[in-house]
Design a protein around this motif. Structure first.
Motif, mmCIF file in Angstrom:
data_model
loop_
_atom_site.group_PDB
_atom_site.id
_atom_site.type_symbol
_atom_site.label_atom_id
_atom_site.label_comp_id
_atom_site.label_asym_id
_atom_site.label_seq_id
_atom_site.Cartn_x
_atom_site.Cartn_y
_atom_site.Cartn_z
ATOM 1 N N VAL A 147 -6.989 1.998 10.891
ATOM 2 C CA VAL A 147 -6.046 2.235 9.786
ATOM 3 C C VAL A 147 -5.858 3.740 9.614
ATOM 4 C CG1 VAL A 147 -6.541 0.096 8.537
ATOM 5 C CG2 VAL A 147 -7.940 2.120 8.081
ATOM 6 N N ARG A 148 -4.687 4.114 9.041
ATOM 7 C CA ARG A 148 -4.348 5.537 8.903
ATOM 8 C C ARG A 148 -4.651 6.074 7.518
ATOM 9 N NH1 ARG A 148 -0.181 3.151 11.675
ATOM 10 N NH2 ARG A 148 0.922 2.815 9.712
ATOM 11 N N ASP A 149 -4.569 5.236 6.476
ATOM 12 C CA ASP A 149 -4.765 5.748 5.119
ATOM 13 C C ASP A 149 -5.347 4.656 4.229
ATOM 14 O OD1 ASP A 149 -2.605 4.041 4.336
ATOM 15 O OD2 ASP A 149 -1.181 5.597 4.918
ATOM 16 N N GLY A 151 -4.115 3.061 1.571
ATOM 17 C CA GLY A 151 -3.265 1.910 1.296
ATOM 18 C C GLY A 151 -3.297 0.892 2.412
ATOM 19 N N GLU A 152 -3.260 1.374 3.655
ATOM 20 C CA GLU A 152 -3.314 0.460 4.792
ATOM 21 C C GLU A 152 -4.683 -0.207 4.884
ATOM 22 O OE1 GLU A 152 -2.381 0.326 9.615
ATOM 23 O OE2 GLU A 152 -2.596 2.263 8.599
ATOM 24 N N HIS A 155 -4.693 -3.056 2.399
ATOM 25 C CA HIS A 155 -3.801 -4.125 2.868
ATOM 26 C C HIS A 155 -4.438 -4.918 4.010
ATOM 27 C CE1 HIS A 155 -0.155 -6.202 4.128
ATOM 28 N NE2 HIS A 155 -0.372 -5.746 5.358
ATOM 29 N N ARG A 156 -4.981 -4.212 4.997
ATOM 30 C CA ARG A 156 -5.564 -4.909 6.153
ATOM 31 C C ARG A 156 -6.824 -5.671 5.773
ATOM 32 N NH1 ARG A 156 -3.590 -3.719 11.177
ATOM 33 N NH2 ARG A 156 -4.567 -5.717 11.648
ATOM 34 N N GLN A 159 -5.713 -8.862 4.165
ATOM 35 C CA GLN A 159 -5.131 -9.699 5.212
ATOM 36 C C GLN A 159 -6.218 -10.372 6.050
ATOM 37 O OE1 GLN A 159 -3.160 -7.643 8.555
ATOM 38 N NE2 GLN A 159 -1.328 -8.879 8.086
#
Length: 341
Positions: A147-149, A151-152, A155-156, A159
Motif C-alpha cells: 500500500v502507498r498511504d 487511506g489505502e 481500505h485494503r 477488504q
C-alpha cells in the motif's frame, strides 16, 4: 495474560473421614483468578495455594510483581514450571522475568526446537533468528499486500477481512484478527475498528459507543485482555460474552476497560492465535517495529497471514537489527550469587 494450569491436590492435606468431598475445580485458571481465589483450588490453612504443581503458560507475560506474588503463594515442596516462547513481546508490566531466569540458568531448561509446520512456521522461525525470508506459499498461506498511504491501508485491510480472506482462504471475518502497531493515528486500532464496525456491525453505538454484536476486548486488569462480544446493556452496565462466559462491565468502567476488538495491537494479541491474521504496517509504523513485535504479530496466524505492507525496507531492517528494548532489571544480579554458589 499468562494462564496457570494447576494439577493435583496437596498430598499432605488431611481430610476428616466424615467431611464432604472438596468442591471440584477446573485444573485451568488465569493467574489473576488463581491469586484472587476466584479460580483454582483456593488456599490452605497457611495461606498458600492448595496445590503441588503449577504450570504457567505464556510465562513471558509475567511482570515482576505478579511473578513475586505467584512464587510467594506456593507451598513448600510445590513444583513450578514456566513455559513460553522467549521470542515474543515481553510483559506489559515492568521486568523480564522469564528472560532473566533463562539467562541465569539456575534451574533445568527444556527447549523445544520443533517449529510450526508449513510456510507460516518457516517464516516465523526465520524472524526469530533475525531473517525475513521469502517463503513458498502455494496455498496462499502468506500474502503481501503493498500500500502507498494510510487511506489505502485502511481500505485494503477492510477488504481483506470482509471479502478476500473469506472468499480465497475460507476463513470468515469473525475468525480473522487484525493487528497493527498502535491505537492512535490514521491506521491505528481506533481507525481500523471504526472502519470494520461500519462494514461488519454498523450501528449508532448507543451503549457508550458499542452495539449488540460488536466484537470487543475487555481488560479487567492492566495487561489482561479478554476477547468477547457485546450482548446488551442495561442499568447494571455493558453485558459481554467472553469465551462463553457472561461478563457485566459497570457503566463507569466501560470507557477505560472495553475497546472494539476487530483490530488489536500485538501486545493485546500475545497468547492468542486465530485461523487468519491481517498485520497492518502503515508507513508511519517504521519506528514502532522490532524483531519481537514482528515475531509476535506474524506468529498469531494459524492458517493464513496477510501483511498490508507500507514500510518498505523498514520491515527487514527491524527483523535483522532491532532487538527488544532493554529494560532495567535487578533479577540477574540477585540470581548471580546462587549461580556462583
Amino acid at each position: 495474560e499468562p494462564l496457570g494450569a494447576t494439577a493435583g491436590d496437596r498430598p499432605d492435606r488431611a481430610v476428616a473421614a466424615d467431611a464432604p468431598p472438596p468442591a471440584a475445580h477446573s485444573p485451568v485458571a488465569t493467574v489473576a483468578g488463581l491469586l484472587s481465589g476466584l479460580e483454582g483450588p483456593g488456599r490452605d490453612a497457611d495461606g498458600a495455594l492448595d496445590l503441588d504443581l503449577l504450570v504457567v503458560l505464556d510465562a513471558p507475560q509475567l511482570d515482576v510483581e505478579t511473578a513475586a506474588l505467584l512464587t510467594e503463594s506456593l507451598p513448600d515442596g510445590a513444583r513450578l514450571v514456566l513455559a513460553g516462547d522467549p521470542g515474543v513481546l515481553w510483559s506489559v508490566g515492568p521486568g523480564r522475568v522469564f528472560a532473566d531466569l533463562l539467562a541465569a540458568r539456575i534451574c533445568p531448561q527444556v527447549a523445544s526446537r520443533r517449529p510450526d509446520p508449513g510456510p507460516l512456521g518457516e517464516l516465523v522461525s526465520g524472524i526469530g533468528i533475525g531473517e525475513l525470508n521469502q517463503v513458498e506459499a502455494p496455498g496462499k498461506e502468506v500474502v503481501i499486500v503493498p500500500v502507498r498511504d494510510a487511506g489505502e491501508a485502511v481500505h485494503r485491510t477492510v477488504q481483506l477481512v470482509v471479502d478476500s480472506v473469506p472468499r480465497a482462504i475460507g476463513v470468515p471475518a469473525e475468525e480473522t484478527q487484525v493487528i497493527t502497531p498502535g491505537h492512535g493515528g490514521a491506521v491505528g486500532t481506533r481507525a481500523l475498528n471504526a472502519a470494520l464496525k461500519e462494514r461488519l456491525n454498523p450501528g449508532p453505538g448507543r451503549f457508550g459507543g458499542f452495539d449488540p454484536g460488536d466484537r470487543v476486548v475487555h481488560s479487567p486488569v492492566p495487561g489482561r485482555v479478554l476477547p468477547g462480544r457485546v450482548v446488551t446493556a442495561d442499568a447494571e452496565g455493558l453485558h459481554l460474552s467472553c469465551g462463553g462466559e457472561a461478563v457485566v462491565v459497570p457503566k463507569e468502567r466501560v470507557e477505560q476497560s472495553v475497546r472494539h476488538g476487530w483490530a488489536l495491537t500485538a501486545h493485546q494479541a500475545v497468547g492468542s492465535r486465530w485461523p487468519a491474521v491481517v498485520v497492518v504496517l502503515p508507513g508511519d509504523a517504521a519506528q514502532a517495529l522490532s524483531r519481537p513485535w514482528v515475531y509476535t504479530a506474524f506468529g498469531r496466524a494459524d492458517r493464513h497471514l496477510s501483511v498490508v505492507h507500507g514500510v518498505e525496507q523498514a520491515l527487514p531492517k527491524a527483523v535483522a537489527e532491532v532487538p527488544a528494548k532493554p529494560r532495567t532489571t535487578r533479577l540477574p544480579v540477585l540470581l548471580a550469587p546462587q549461580v556462583a554458589g
